[in-house]
Write an enzyme that holds these catalytic residues in place. Sequence first.
Site, mmCIF file in Angstrom:
data_model
loop_
_atom_site.group_PDB
_atom_site.id
_atom_site.type_symbol
_atom_site.label_atom_id
_atom_site.label_comp_id
_atom_site.label_asym_id
_atom_site.label_seq_id
_atom_site.Cartn_x
_atom_site.Cartn_y
_atom_site.Cartn_z
ATOM 1 N N ARG A 295 0.807 -1.282 -0.134
ATOM 2 C CA ARG A 295 -0.095 -0.103 -0.110
ATOM 3 C C ARG A 295 0.843 1.214 0.039
ATOM 4 O O ARG A 295 0.492 2.374 -0.380
ATOM 5 C CB ARG A 295 -0.975 0.184 1.374
ATOM 6 C CG ARG A 295 -2.030 -1.042 0.931
ATOM 7 C CD ARG A 295 -2.714 -1.350 2.539
ATOM 8 N NE ARG A 295 -1.836 -2.241 3.311
ATOM 9 C CZ ARG A 295 -2.172 -2.787 4.442
ATOM 10 N NH1 ARG A 295 -3.348 -2.410 5.066
ATOM 11 N NH2 ARG A 295 -1.433 -3.603 5.093
ATOM 12 N N ASN B 262 39.890 22.712 -7.297
ATOM 13 C CA ASN B 262 40.231 21.513 -6.716
ATOM 14 C C ASN B 262 40.381 20.187 -7.661
ATOM 15 O O ASN B 262 41.052 19.162 -7.417
ATOM 16 C CB ASN B 262 39.499 21.199 -5.477
ATOM 17 C CG ASN B 262 38.050 21.140 -5.400
ATOM 18 O OD1 ASN B 262 37.584 21.466 -6.609
ATOM 19 N ND2 ASN B 262 37.446 20.253 -4.790
#
Length: 459
Positions: free
Chosen positions: A15, A384
């Site tokens: 459900r 970086n």
Amino acid sequence: MKTYAIVLAAGKGTRMKTELPKCAFPILKKPMIEYIVENIERSSIDETILVIGHKKEVFEDILDRRVMFAYQYEQLGTGHAAKMAEEALKDKEGTTLILLGDMPLINDKVIDKILQKHAQSDNDLTVVTTNFDNPKGYGRIIRDQYGNITAIVEHNDCTSEQKQIKEVNTGIYAVNNKYLFDVLPKIQVNKRKQEYYLTDIVEIMTTSYKVGTFVMRDNFRVMGVNDLYAISIAEKYLRDEINKMHMLNGVSIVNPETVTIGHNVAIEEGVTIHPNTTITGQSIIKKGAHIGPNTEIHNSVIFEGVSVKHSLVYDSTVYERSTIGPFAHLRNNAVIGRDNRIGNFVEVKKSSTGANTKAAHLAYIGDTTTGKNVNFGCGSITVNYDGVLKHQTIIGDDVFIGCNTNLIAPIKIEDEVFIAAGSTVTKDVPKGHLAIARNQQINKADYTKHLIKPKIDEK
Ligand code: UD1
Ligand code: CA
């Protein structure tokens, strides 16, 4: 006398209509099953067997060594699921509490109370019941003219008269372990559902054992969660309960309906939380911090006097008196030192900053370690990533990084360096140096008068 718990969590949760199995679905960012396991751990229960089946790996990952697992490979109903604990429990003396994995609001006090009531009653089986104004979906408690429980009938098997009954089965049963595994094989398959209903033990046991009930007053504690709407209701109860606890402990929460605080968050008194704020995971917020509005904090530690506004903080630490935001993003172990200012549109990832460091606007700081008193000018970026690997930037104390600077990592900027605005710095800069890494400006005299001006005035 020892006490055991069997928790049933092998079902799919059809459900729910979700990929995740129901009992692992998150409530306040924490899997539903963890709530019940945590409360069992706090209770007087000695051993826990969790019955899993559908997507069992998900539960093995979440709970690792905290419980014993029993496996139900085919989901043939709650009666069949409980039987899967036989291996682990059959020869043991004591009381077994059977619980469903989809009741996240139960707590240790309720668990202990049920065990206590069961022990006092001398029952072989105590069925825990409660009353709901709207009992739809729950099994109904059938009693005889003396008020004794005789059966539980599932909602869809009820006659229209039985559907009027408000007393329901919570799905919690305390049972004398000596008899449990004699009784479970006697459950017959339900014709309509083709499942073995655990609820049938009531009818089976009333013939030769002592069966009783314990009626719980706080029905929300034992609500079953079957769909995403019920998740939202359970979440609301939990949120209100948690917020109230913090407010009574001296945390000021402005507009608490919009504030969500996870189950394992610790907040010290004197903290103020502003609207639309979510704090989850293993987070700690220390005295005098101001969090929000519009802020998310997860698995992070915020120290005394910090302010975080309109920002996201994940898996990070912010030390004393620093201000974060508006619109900052700290993630992946960002460690912000004391008295920092991390401001508008600044992202800090896997980096640590020393005391008194400032990145007030538009910066990216990634894989970086800075000393104290560093100033990142507007638009400065630690570059970086070279497309393959991530590299480190190391910055010393008292460094001034001018606006729009790129620091191409790996790179080391030593103490007391000044970097001119607009530089793209590719080489290390020694202590005390000024670095200028940009094209020199050329000014051409009397240049503009030779330009052909657009004839905007002509018709
Ligand atoms: C169940 C009870 C119902 C009670 C309600 C309380 C039965 C037949 N019905 O109904 O009387 O009022 O809980 O919330 O017991 N599970 C398994 N294996 C299975 C089937 C289910 O482990 O084969 C687990 C599920 O993962 C779930 C729990 O058992 O955690 C309950 O199953 P669910 O389908 O939610 O039962 P309900 O229909 O709610
Ligand atoms: Ca249920």
